[in-house]
Write an enzyme that holds these catalytic residues in place. Structure first.
Site, PDB file in Angstrom:
ATOM      1  N   GLY A 297       2.718  -5.090  14.181  1.00  0.00           N
ATOM      2  CA  GLY A 297       3.323  -5.065  12.851  1.00  0.00           C
ATOM      3  C   GLY A 297       3.772  -6.447  12.427  1.00  0.00           C
ATOM      4  N   GLU A 298       3.924  -6.624  11.105  1.00  0.00           N
ATOM      5  CA  GLU A 298       4.356  -7.913  10.574  1.00  0.00           C
ATOM      6  C   GLU A 298       5.209  -7.697   9.339  1.00  0.00           C
ATOM      7  OE1 GLU A 298       2.495 -12.274   9.325  1.00  0.00           O
ATOM      8  OE2 GLU A 298       1.167 -10.600   9.825  1.00  0.00           O
ATOM      9  N   GLY A 299       6.304  -8.439   9.244  1.00  0.00           N
ATOM     10  CA  GLY A 299       7.191  -8.347   8.094  1.00  0.00           C
ATOM     11  C   GLY A 299       7.462  -9.718   7.519  1.00  0.00           C
TER      12      GLY A 299
ATOM     13  N   ASP B 157      16.505   3.084   3.686  1.00  0.00           N
ATOM     14  CA  ASP B 157      15.082   2.743   3.573  1.00  0.00           C
ATOM     15  C   ASP B 157      14.248   3.734   4.368  1.00  0.00           C
ATOM     16  OD1 ASP B 157      12.891   1.354   2.637  1.00  0.00           O
ATOM     17  OD2 ASP B 157      12.931  -0.127   4.248  1.00  0.00           O
TER      18      ASP B 157
ATOM     19  N   GLY C 138       9.054 -11.957  10.470  1.00  0.00           N
ATOM     20  CA  GLY C 138       8.499 -12.052  11.811  1.00  0.00           C
ATOM     21  C   GLY C 138       7.514 -10.952  12.110  1.00  0.00           C
ATOM     22  N   LYS C 139       7.249 -10.777  13.403  1.00  0.00           N
ATOM     23  CA  LYS C 139       6.234  -9.829  13.847  1.00  0.00           C
ATOM     24  C   LYS C 139       6.796  -8.898  14.918  1.00  0.00           C
ATOM     25  CE  LYS C 139       2.416 -13.014  12.838  1.00  0.00           C
ATOM     26  NZ  LYS C 139       1.226 -13.718  13.369  1.00  0.00           N
TER      27      LYS C 139
ATOM     28  N   LYS D 113      10.473  -7.168  18.666  1.00  0.00           N
ATOM     29  CA  LYS D 113      10.539  -7.605  17.270  1.00  0.00           C
ATOM     30  C   LYS D 113      11.010  -9.051  17.249  1.00  0.00           C
ATOM     31  CE  LYS D 113      12.485  -5.971  12.838  1.00  0.00           C
ATOM     32  NZ  LYS D 113      13.353  -4.920  12.232  1.00  0.00           N
TER      33      LYS D 113
END
Length: 301
Positions: free
Chosen positions: A19-21, A144, A24-25, A42
């Site tokens: 995953g990536e935001g 969220d 960061g990843k 994370k």
């Protein structure tokens, strides 16, 4: 950081990026020592002047995860480790969580074309509501909730994750209109009104519908369009129910239709009733997680 090999703490072997935001990843990794269990690492990177420190939302996420981790609730993802350090004038923050195979969004893509069984829908909702009831009992609102933030293990365990927007709440939280991904955002947030833990129950209702539909119930691409789509399904509320503090004026042009009594045509009476109570326009009339767990549709789950 390399995708293969051990990280700088030599505690975890990175196996793959999952995953990536924005900051960061997230990586799938394995402990090098001890149980050699799988974990989710994370990695958050905060570039620029480190004098400003770690952003408040990151501190809040770690603090809340530490607080709720003490209770070891089965429907909340577990934070196993936290570390921070400087690297090339940037601040690196590493959070290590228990590893869960997939999120609910991915899980739904593997569902048969005929849909999930009623028993599976009940099981997912009971676990999700148990997690929400725990959070709300401890004065926490997630803010969220969406399928990507609900994890589903290969054993069918459902766990709420990603507490970056979570807050400890008082009666009405100060307005933060960006909370909750648009498709799962409650009307009071879209109307820039004050809100409570009931925003999570609206999101849970959207997820409940998605378990039947295998697609999001409300798919708007602007706040105004999202409101329009909501009113097309639940009907336009009365002017008395419209939040007075909202800067958006009440207008019958939002949606001319009368309120619906059957939200989804393929739902039975009990599940339709629970969905109606989750998607109640008025936050004070919306069902709580605790009461939802006692609903006839779920008590036999």
């Amino acid at each position: 950081m390399e995708v293969n090999g051990c990280d700088e703490h030599q505690n975890y072997e990175i196996l793959a990026e999952i995953g990536e935001g924005a900051y960061g990843k997230v990586y799938k990794a394995r402990e090098v020592r001890d149980q050699q269990r799988l974990v989710a690492v994370k990695k958050l990177n905060i570039p620029g002047h480190t004098e400003s420190g770690i952003p408040a939302f990151m501190i809040r996420e770690v603090a809340l995860l530490r607080k709720i981790g003490y209770f070891n609730h089965p429907n909340i993802v577990k934070l196993l480790d936290v570390s921070a350090g400087l690297k090339n004038r940037s601040l690196d923050l590493t959070l290590v969580f228990e590893y869960i195979d997939q999120d609910l969004s991915t899980f739904l893509t593997t569902a048969p074309s005929t849909g999930l069984s009623l028993d599976k829908i009940k099981d997912v909702m009971v676990q999700l509501l148990q997690g929400l009831d725990f959070l709300h009992t401890n004065m926490l609102v997630h803010r969220d909730l969406k399928p990507e933030n609900v994890l589903v293990s290969s054993r069918g365990e459902v766990k709420i994750a990603d507490f970056g927007l979570a807050r400890i709440y008082t009666y009405h939280i100060a307005l933060t209109p960006c909370v909750v991904t648009l498709w799962y955002r409650a009307p009071e947030v879209l109307l820039h009104s004050g809100y409570m833990s009931s925003v999570d129950m609206w999101s849970a209702g959207c997820i409940f519908a998605e378990l039947f539909l295998l697609r999001p119930l409300f798919r708007g691409y602007t706040e105004a369009q999202q409101l329009q789509k909501i009113f097309e399904v639940i009907g336009l509320p009365s002017e008395e129910d419209w939040p007075r503090e909202s800067p958006i004026s009440y207008s019958r042009s939002w949606c001319p239709r009368d309120p619906c009594t059957q939200l989804l045509s393929n739902l039975g009476q009990e599940e339709n009733n629970l969905l109606l109570q989750c998607l109640e326009f008025s936050p004070t009339n919306r069902i709580s997680a605790s009461r939802a767990l006692s609903h006839p549709f779920l008590v036999c789950a």
